[in-house]
Design a protein around this motif. Structure first.
Motif, mmCIF file in Angstrom:
data_model
loop_
_atom_site.group_PDB
_atom_site.id
_atom_site.type_symbol
_atom_site.label_atom_id
_atom_site.label_comp_id
_atom_site.label_asym_id
_atom_site.label_seq_id
_atom_site.Cartn_x
_atom_site.Cartn_y
_atom_site.Cartn_z
ATOM 1 N N ILE A 1 0.671 -1.649 0.009
ATOM 2 C CA ILE A 1 -0.020 0.263 0.127
ATOM 3 C C ILE A 1 0.665 1.286 -0.399
ATOM 4 O O ILE A 1 0.677 1.862 -0.269
ATOM 5 N N ALA A 2 1.566 1.243 0.973
ATOM 6 C CA ALA A 2 3.116 2.391 1.069
ATOM 7 C C ALA A 2 3.679 2.623 -0.569
ATOM 8 O O ALA A 2 3.504 3.508 -0.843
ATOM 9 N N LEU A 3 4.041 1.354 -1.174
ATOM 10 C CA LEU A 3 4.832 1.088 -2.189
ATOM 11 C C LEU A 3 3.762 1.972 -3.065
ATOM 12 O O LEU A 3 4.375 2.792 -4.371
ATOM 13 N N HIS A 4 2.840 1.460 -3.150
ATOM 14 C CA HIS A 4 1.948 1.471 -4.587
ATOM 15 C C HIS A 4 1.692 3.769 -4.670
ATOM 16 O O HIS A 4 2.056 4.665 -5.653
ATOM 17 N N GLY A 5 1.262 3.892 -3.243
ATOM 18 C CA GLY A 5 1.553 5.354 -3.263
ATOM 19 C C GLY A 5 2.941 6.434 -3.337
ATOM 20 O O GLY A 5 2.650 7.094 -3.770
ATOM 21 N N VAL A 6 3.607 5.498 -3.198
ATOM 22 C CA VAL A 6 5.311 5.931 -3.816
ATOM 23 C C VAL A 6 4.773 5.936 -5.557
ATOM 24 O O VAL A 6 5.145 7.150 -5.611
ATOM 25 N N ARG A 7 4.265 5.049 -5.879
ATOM 26 C CA ARG A 7 4.238 5.267 -7.529
ATOM 27 C C ARG A 7 3.502 6.038 -8.146
ATOM 28 O O ARG A 7 3.640 6.720 -8.603
ATOM 29 N N SER A 8 2.602 6.202 -6.831
ATOM 30 C CA SER A 8 1.297 6.695 -7.677
ATOM 31 C C SER A 8 1.423 9.046 -7.773
ATOM 32 O O SER A 8 0.799 9.290 -8.228
ATOM 33 N N ALA A 9 2.880 9.330 -7.009
ATOM 34 C CA ALA A 9 2.834 10.274 -7.147
ATOM 35 C C ALA A 9 4.236 10.758 -8.397
ATOM 36 O O ALA A 9 4.019 11.670 -8.047
ATOM 37 N N ASN A 10 4.040 9.717 -8.980
ATOM 38 C CA ASN A 10 4.811 9.278 -10.340
ATOM 39 C C ASN A 10 6.561 10.552 -10.259
ATOM 40 O O ASN A 10 7.002 10.996 -10.496
ATOM 41 N N LEU A 11 7.438 9.484 -9.604
ATOM 42 C CA LEU A 11 8.371 10.707 -8.472
ATOM 43 C C LEU A 11 9.798 10.553 -9.034
ATOM 44 O O LEU A 11 9.656 9.033 -10.156
ATOM 45 N N THR A 12 10.843 11.224 -9.535
ATOM 46 C CA THR A 12 12.063 10.535 -10.043
ATOM 47 C C THR A 12 12.862 10.819 -8.764
ATOM 48 O O THR A 12 13.116 11.383 -8.249
ATOM 49 N N GLN B 1 10.618 5.476 4.402
ATOM 50 C CA GLN B 1 11.509 4.661 3.641
ATOM 51 C C GLN B 1 11.576 3.529 2.204
ATOM 52 O O GLN B 1 13.089 4.156 2.368
ATOM 53 N N ILE B 2 10.676 4.063 1.775
ATOM 54 C CA ILE B 2 10.934 3.194 0.838
ATOM 55 C C ILE B 2 11.000 4.899 -0.204
ATOM 56 O O ILE B 2 12.275 4.736 -1.081
ATOM 57 N N LEU B 3 10.822 5.874 0.064
ATOM 58 C CA LEU B 3 11.399 7.327 -0.959
ATOM 59 C C LEU B 3 12.721 6.995 -0.361
ATOM 60 O O LEU B 3 13.391 7.393 -0.947
ATOM 61 N N LYS B 4 13.396 6.886 0.789
ATOM 62 C CA LYS B 4 14.678 6.917 0.573
ATOM 63 C C LYS B 4 15.485 6.162 0.387
ATOM 64 O O LYS B 4 16.760 6.193 -0.765
ATOM 65 N N SER B 5 15.298 4.682 -0.162
ATOM 66 C CA SER B 5 15.453 3.627 -0.538
ATOM 67 C C SER B 5 15.769 4.181 -2.476
ATOM 68 O O SER B 5 16.482 3.760 -2.908
ATOM 69 N N VAL C 1 -6.170 9.939 -5.112
ATOM 70 C CA VAL C 1 -6.455 8.776 -4.238
ATOM 71 C C VAL C 1 -5.559 7.001 -4.905
ATOM 72 O O VAL C 1 -6.383 7.096 -5.678
ATOM 73 N N SER C 2 -4.431 7.206 -3.709
ATOM 74 C CA SER C 2 -4.332 5.533 -4.217
ATOM 75 C C SER C 2 -5.310 4.228 -3.671
ATOM 76 O O SER C 2 -5.473 4.031 -2.387
ATOM 77 N N LYS C 3 -4.888 3.575 -4.959
ATOM 78 C CA LYS C 3 -5.837 2.256 -4.556
ATOM 79 C C LYS C 3 -5.413 0.932 -4.102
ATOM 80 O O LYS C 3 -4.098 0.260 -5.254
ATOM 81 N N ALA C 4 -5.299 0.900 -2.387
ATOM 82 C CA ALA C 4 -4.798 -0.546 -2.312
ATOM 83 C C ALA C 4 -3.061 -0.741 -3.002
ATOM 84 O O ALA C 4 -2.652 0.280 -2.598
ATOM 85 N N GLY C 5 -3.196 -2.126 -2.509
ATOM 86 C CA GLY C 5 -1.842 -2.096 -3.597
ATOM 87 C C GLY C 5 -0.995 -2.224 -4.285
ATOM 88 O O GLY C 5 -0.788 -2.735 -4.832
ATOM 89 N N GLY C 6 -1.845 -1.566 -5.637
ATOM 90 C CA GLY C 6 -2.473 -1.917 -6.963
ATOM 91 C C GLY C 6 -2.780 -2.183 -8.007
ATOM 92 O O GLY C 6 -3.652 -2.669 -7.310
ATOM 93 N N PRO C 7 -2.085 -2.055 -9.043
ATOM 94 C CA PRO C 7 -3.165 -3.002 -10.562
ATOM 95 C C PRO C 7 -3.671 -4.009 -10.019
ATOM 96 O O PRO C 7 -2.935 -5.337 -9.525
ATOM 97 N N GLY C 8 -5.047 -4.317 -9.746
ATOM 98 C CA GLY C 8 -4.863 -6.057 -9.541
ATOM 99 C C GLY C 8 -6.125 -5.652 -8.357
ATOM 100 O O GLY C 8 -6.831 -7.185 -7.914
ATOM 101 N N ARG D 1 3.968 -7.973 -8.303
ATOM 102 C CA ARG D 1 4.823 -7.790 -8.768
ATOM 103 C C ARG D 1 5.524 -6.311 -7.124
ATOM 104 O O ARG D 1 6.461 -6.068 -6.923
ATOM 105 N N ASN D 2 4.255 -5.568 -6.648
ATOM 106 C CA ASN D 2 4.967 -4.539 -5.661
ATOM 107 C C ASN D 2 5.069 -5.172 -5.135
ATOM 108 O O ASN D 2 6.232 -5.259 -3.614
ATOM 109 N N LEU D 3 4.224 -6.977 -4.403
ATOM 110 C CA LEU D 3 4.717 -7.559 -3.285
ATOM 111 C C LEU D 3 6.136 -7.993 -2.813
ATOM 112 O O LEU D 3 7.385 -7.479 -2.020
ATOM 113 N N GLN D 4 6.541 -8.575 -4.473
ATOM 114 C CA GLN D 4 7.988 -8.813 -4.748
ATOM 115 C C GLN D 4 8.987 -8.223 -4.296
ATOM 116 O O GLN D 4 10.474 -7.783 -4.432
ATOM 117 N N GLU D 5 9.015 -7.201 -4.570
ATOM 118 C CA GLU D 5 10.208 -5.737 -5.117
ATOM 119 C C GLU D 5 9.985 -4.623 -2.890
ATOM 120 O O GLU D 5 10.948 -4.853 -2.559
#
Length: 729
Positions: free
Chosen positions: A158-169, A188-192, A290-297, A321-325
């Motif tokens: 959920i946190a990881l998909h939120g980060v992806r939803s921000a379209n960051l570089t 912690q995900i953002l820092k990594s 609004v970020s939706k749960a853990g991602g597509p699917g 794939r988010n869970l694996q990451e």
């Protein structure tokens, strides 16, 4: 096994002893080692459950409107029963766990018994000793990651998909609002990923924890947050704000707009009131997502339940794939989870932990893990009462096994069964341990199981009620024929012509077939009986017209799934085919059907059809079946013309015979669809007191008509049901 469940009706959280669930062909059965309590989500669920009926209604006005529309059409009592059935369904708590694979379904070839796996998903990765998890909601755990750490999987994605939803570089400046578990994972995900992080939370213990994790731009003060953001961005505004807090206030969104740079992005991962000032958004062209749960699917039954993956070329980061990451980040020590674990408790202490959590006395909880024993046996059946009371000597008692207990069964059929004299409710079987335990106790069954085979093999059980999904119906009929047990089955008999052909072939080798009823309850309605009486003296063929205002069901619904429901033509229309044949007292011998031509999504073509029938006695009929009308409008209307007379029936509430300029009326206080009368007929037939109205071959013939309708829709030609073999591919 032990499982934590909540009553949505009362809000009570309890630890129950329930049967172990079945594995399923596309699932794995996992012995949980740890599961994580999601403090924010589970608090919201529990608090909503603890509200009064009025409180629940105020929280979900959309559901109240739907219930009111349904009540106007189908009656207040039936709607009330269904609503109470929904509220009385136990909710398994938890959606993030880790454990060891015990069993694999035949199609779950990715896994093997003994694999360590992380599991995710509401209703799947629950707080239970064993969980049955679809293949797309689990993945193997790297050797560097502990079971405790892997149990954070759902919150992590959920946190990881939120980060992806921000379209960051790389190098993006990001503000994170809220440093609960979700926020602490997010920073912690953002820092990594090489982002510069500024964070805020009003609780000092949480900002102190962030500081210990190595984050320096952390504050409890909103004014200081502005200073930190300006310093990081050179006064230009941050690239994104991720809101992981849970609040009903609009202040976080309002402040996020001020903090963002022009064309920045706000991502709401937690909950917040989203009513921003339009002018503020206009000035900066800020996006709010609004970020939706853990991602597509997420919440997609094809992905989550059927195991249909999304192509990586089209969707790079699915839930799995988010869970694996997320597990990779833990394995490479980019995320520290051990510092976030504040409580470790055994499953036996779950009720105490939840009580303290809701009361606010659980000391500074962040990561609360449940641990499970390693030696619990797999037990799928056990008694509820101390001793089963068998049949009496008069032969007027029948022992029933029931397979399935969905909303329809709990709202209508099971209460009706419970009230029948001479019936012993022997065993209830459902796929969910929590569901079967609750329903079996509520309706007075002597035993509960998650293994339906035990019902067929038990010699004490005389008859079976099948309330399972459509795709399993042919299997139930086959089992009934094999074991010689009477079967009451919700429609349809089967979902494909191939299944029908196999059932016909099976019956050829059986000298004495068991009693089999299909849930065509309308033929048992008092209104149908009255119309049949009015028609009993007719001399000539009749003309019958039927209109069904069925209501829209999305194209994505399981009823349209090729594997599950096939279509509403197959899943629902046998009701009306049987009713026409019952009223005319003759079989349908020819059909011609056409559907609308639309986009097949906002308007499902096969749900809007016109059918013409020819019956064996020379009568003709037509049916309009539409899902495009107002749901609150009358659902069903039948008109019959014969011998200078006319019969009109509306919604099984009001029927009239018109002749000689006069009308004879038959009314009932509510909608009388024949459910209870049908059950009484089934029980009487099972005891040998009466002969069934329809033979199994006549039930098969009704399915011939259904498949003829499908073939006519596909070919644009009239079709004779008796000539149907297999539909063209």
């Amino acid at each position: 096994m032990k499982q934590v469940v909540q009553s949505y009706k009362t809000g009570e959280v309890a630890l129950r002893e329930v049967p172990v669930p079945q594995c399923g062909s596309k699932r794995i059965l996992v012995r949980n080692q740890n599961s994580l309590i999601s403090l924010g989500t589970e608090r919201s669920t529990i608090e909503l459950g603890r509200k009064s009926l009025l409180g629940k209604a105020a929280a979900r006005p959309d559901l109240v409107r739907r219930a009111w529309d349904k009540a106007k059409k189908e009656g207040l009592l039936k709607t009330w029963q269904e609503a109470m059935g929904r509220l009385d369904t136990p909710t398994p708590l938890g959606y993030s766990s880790a454990g060891i694979v015990e069993l694999c379904g035949v199609a779950a070839t990715e896994f093997s018994p003994g694999d360590r796996v992380a599991c995710i998903g509401q209703g799947f990765a629950s707080h239970a000793e064993f969980v049955s998890v679809p293949v797309n909601l689990a993945c193997r755990i790297p050797k560097e990651v502990s079971n405790e750490e892997a149990a954070f999987g759902m919150l992590g994605i959920i946190a990881l998909h939120g980060v992806r939803s921000a379209n960051l570089t790389f190098g993006s400046n990001v503000v994170v609002m809220g440093l609960g578990l979700l926020g602490l994972l997010t920073i912690q995900i953002l820092k990594s990923y090489g982002c510069s992080v500024i964070a805020i939370d009003p609780a000092k213990d949480k900002t102190d924890l962030a500081l210990r994790l190595g984050f320096l731009a952390v504050t409890n003060n909103a004014d200081e947050l502005v200073t930190l953001s300006n310093h990081a961005s050179g006064g230009l505004g941050v690239d994104a704000v991720i809101i992981t807090a849970a609040t009903r206030d609009h202040a976080p969104v309002d402040q996020a707009i001020h903090l963002c740079r022009p064309k920045g992005r706000i991502v709401v991962v937690g909950t917040a009131d989203i009513h921003p000032d339009r002018n503020e958004l206009w000035q900066k062209e800020v996006d709010i997502v609004v970020s939706k749960a853990g991602g597509p699917g997420s919440v997609d039954p094809l992905y989550e339940i059927e195991g249909v993956d999304l192509p990586i070329g089209d969707v790079r980061w699915t839930q799995k794939r988010n869970l694996q990451e997320f597990l990779r980040l833990i394995a490479e020590e980019k995320i520290d989870l051990q510092s976030l674990i504040t409580h470790r408790v055994n499953i036996e202490e779950a009720e105490t932990v939840y009580a303290e959590f809701i009361a606010g006395t659980l000391l500074q909880p962040i990561g609360v893990l449940l641990a499970y024993p390693k030696a619990t046996s797999i037990q799928r059946s056990f008694p509820i009462t101390q001793k089963y009371v068998g049949k009496n000597n008069s032969g007027s008692n029948i022992a029933l096994g029931v397979i399935g207990a969905g909303l329809f069964g709990k709202a209508l059929l099971l209460p009706a069964l419970k009230s029948q004299a001479g019936v012993t409710l022997h065993t209830l079987a459902t796929g969910s341990g929590a569901s079967v335990d609750h329903s079996a106790r509520k309706f007075g069954f002597a035993n509960q199981t998650t293994d339906p085979v035990s019902i067929w093999e038990n010699p004490e059980i005389d008859a079976v009620i099948g309330l399972t999904p459509h795709s399993t119906h042919a299997q139930l009929v086959s089992k009934a024929i094999t074991y010689g047990k009477a079967l009451f089955l919700e429609k349809p008999v089967c979902v494909t012509p191939d299944e029908l052909a196999q059932l016909r072939e099976q019956t050829q080798s059986i000298r004495e077939l068991p009693i089999i009823f299909v849930g065509h309850n309308r033929r048992y309605s008092p209104h149908t009986k009255r119309m049949s009486l009015w028609l009993s003296s007719r001399q000539a063929p009749l003309v019958i017209q039927m209109r069904i205002n069925s209501g829209f069901v999305p194209a994505s619904h399981w009823v349209h799934s090729e594997e599950e429901g096939r279509s509403r033509v197959v899943g629902e229309m046998s009701h009306f085919i049987d009713l026409i044949q019952c009223l005319v007292n003759a079989p349908i011998v020819r059909v011609f059907a056409e559907r609308i031509s639309s986009n097949n999504f906002s308007t499902v073509n096969n749900d809007n059809i016109s059918i013409n029938f020819k019956l064996e006695d020379g009568s003709v009929g037509s049916m309009i079946y539409s899902a495009s009308g107002d749901k609150a409008y009358s659902r069903e209307r039948t008109e019959i013309f014969f011998d200078g007379k006319t019969i009109v029936s509306n919604d099984f509430r009001h029927s009239e015979l018109h002749q000689g300029g006069k009308a004879e009326s038959f009314k009932t206080s509510g909608q009388e669809m024949g459910y209870e009368e049908e059950l009484q007929a089934f029980l009487a037939c099972s005891l040998g007191k009466v002969v069934p109205e329809l033979s199994l071959q006549q039930l098969f013939a009704t399915m011939d008509v259904i498949f003829a309708i499908e073939q006519s829709l596909a070919s644009g030609q009239p079709v004779y049901p008796a000539t149907i073999n297999v539909l063209p591919t």
